[in-house]
Design an enzyme around this catalytic site. Structure first.
Site, short mmCIF file in Angstrom:
data_model
loop_
_atom_site.label_atom_id
_atom_site.label_comp_id
_atom_site.label_asym_id
_atom_site.label_seq_id
_atom_site.Cartn_x
_atom_site.Cartn_y
_atom_site.Cartn_z
N SER A 6 78.09 72.27 35.61
CA SER A 6 76.84 72.94 36.38
C SER A 6 76.82 73.00 34.74
CB SER A 6 77.18 73.83 37.23
OG SER A 6 76.29 74.56 37.26
N HIS A 31 76.39 68.32 36.81
CA HIS A 31 75.41 68.49 37.53
C HIS A 31 73.92 69.45 36.99
CE1 HIS A 31 75.18 69.82 42.09
NE2 HIS A 31 74.93 71.50 41.82
N ASP A 33 70.99 71.62 38.17
CA ASP A 33 71.12 72.90 39.62
C ASP A 33 69.42 73.09 39.18
OD1 ASP A 33 73.00 73.60 41.38
OD2 ASP A 33 73.85 74.78 39.34
N MET A 35 66.31 74.50 40.95
CA MET A 35 65.98 76.09 41.82
C MET A 35 65.08 76.72 41.66
SD MET A 35 69.29 78.83 40.68
CE MET A 35 70.89 77.65 40.68
N HIS A 64 70.95 68.25 42.34
CA HIS A 64 70.88 69.65 43.40
C HIS A 64 69.81 70.49 43.54
CE1 HIS A 64 73.92 73.71 45.06
NE2 HIS A 64 73.12 71.95 46.21
N MET A 66 67.29 73.62 44.84
CA MET A 66 67.79 74.23 45.57
C MET A 66 66.58 74.62 45.77
SD MET A 66 71.13 75.33 43.95
CE MET A 66 71.09 74.51 42.28
N MET A 135 78.60 74.11 50.27
CA MET A 135 78.91 75.36 48.93
C MET A 135 79.96 75.16 49.58
SD MET A 135 75.62 75.26 46.93
CE MET A 135 76.80 76.50 46.38
N ASP A 171 80.79 73.04 45.76
CA ASP A 171 80.25 73.86 44.73
C ASP A 171 80.16 75.28 44.88
OD1 ASP A 171 78.65 74.03 42.71
OD2 ASP A 171 76.58 73.31 43.64
C1 DX5 Z 1 75.21 77.82 42.36
C2 DX5 Z 1 74.84 76.40 42.07
C3 DX5 Z 1 75.93 75.94 41.50
C4 DX5 Z 1 76.91 76.13 40.00
C5 DX5 Z 1 77.89 77.13 39.95
O1 DX5 Z 1 73.69 78.08 43.06
O2 DX5 Z 1 74.72 75.01 43.27
O3 DX5 Z 1 76.31 74.65 40.95
O4 DX5 Z 1 76.33 76.75 38.80
O5 DX5 Z 1 79.16 78.29 39.28
P1 DX5 Z 1 79.81 78.13 38.99
O6 DX5 Z 1 80.95 77.31 38.57
O7 DX5 Z 1 80.04 79.64 38.74
O8 DX5 Z 1 80.54 79.58 40.65
ZN ZN Z 2 74.65 72.92 42.22
#
Ligand code: DX5
Ligand code: ZN
Length: 214
Positions: A6, A31, A33, A35, A64, A66, A135, A171
């Site tokens: 990620s 990956h 993320d 947001m 991903h 969010m 998750m 994740d």
């Molecule tokens: C959380 C993300 C994850 C996150 C994981 O909201 O979706 O992908 O980056 O990070 P670690 O591995 O540090 O928990």
């Molecule tokens: Zn993620």
């Protein structure tokens, strides 16, 4: 086992170098993320950043989302070069329509569930999915503690998906310490942010995850 690092825990000022380094270290997926500051209490990057990095990377882009109401942005992320587009079950009123649209646009379709969200809807979505993302922390931040109830959820989802080719991705709080148990419970793809990027070099860290899953 596929490891999908990620980028949330990478240096945002050096993403090009990071992607190149991941590639030569034997990584195949990455990956992203995304947001929006509404679905989760944090803001990262969007389709424009991904589009720029797509030009220099051949890695599989595991995106991903969010974000609320993700159906609004499917074509944008396709144009940006996403290979897999994962939406959240909690963020969309018309999940089946959005998943079909993702595939119609030529991407793989994924569905994510927050830790406290039940997965009954999968009984109606088996034919529309390439991946389920479970998750194992509440989304929004890297570096959180893994929630152990995830193991039971993986097994239940595995049963719901029996007879399909659908992948299971986990994740949040994934480390070499829990990677083996996660894979034995039925996980195909492990996402790791802090436990991967805070322990360079990448090739050695990838080996640590792989060895944990033997
Ligand atoms: C959380 C993300 C994850 C996150 C994981 O909201 O979706 O992908 O980056 O990070 P670690 O591995 O540090 O928990
Ligand atoms: Zn993620």
């Amino acid at each position: 086992m596929i490891l999908s690092p990620s980028l949330l825990s990478a240096d945002f000022g050096n993403l090009q170098a990071t992607l190149e380094q991941l590639k030569i270290s034997g990584i195949s997926w990455v990956h992203w993320d995304v947001m929006d500051g509404s679905f989760v209490p944090n803001i990262t990057f969007g389709q424009h950043v991904i589009r720029q990095l797509r030009k220099i990377s051949s890695l599989f882009f595991d995106v991903h989302l969010m974000i609320d109401d993700p159906g609004r942005y499917i074509a944008d992320f396709r144009d940006a070069g996403a290979d897999m587009l994962v939406i959240h079950a909690e963020a969309d009123t018309h999940i089946q329509r959005t998943l079909s649209e993702i595939r119609r646009c030529g991407m793989k379709a994924g569905l994510a569930f927050n830790p406290a969200t039940p997965t009954e809807c999968l009984d109606y979505l088996r034919d529309d999915l390439d991946m389920v993302l479970i998750m194992s922390v509440n989304p929004g931040f890297g570096g959180q503690k893994f929630i152990p109830a995830t193991y039971g959820k993986i097994q239940r989802v595995r049963e719901q998906l029996a007879g399909t080719d659908c992948l299971i991705e986990v994740d949040g709080g994934v480390t070499p310490e829990n990677a083996g148990d996660l894979v034995r419970s039925g996980t195909d793809v492990l996402v790791s942010g802090s436990a991967f990027f805070n322990h360079p070099p990448f090739d050695t860290r990838l080996k640590a995850f792989e060895n944990a899953c033997l």
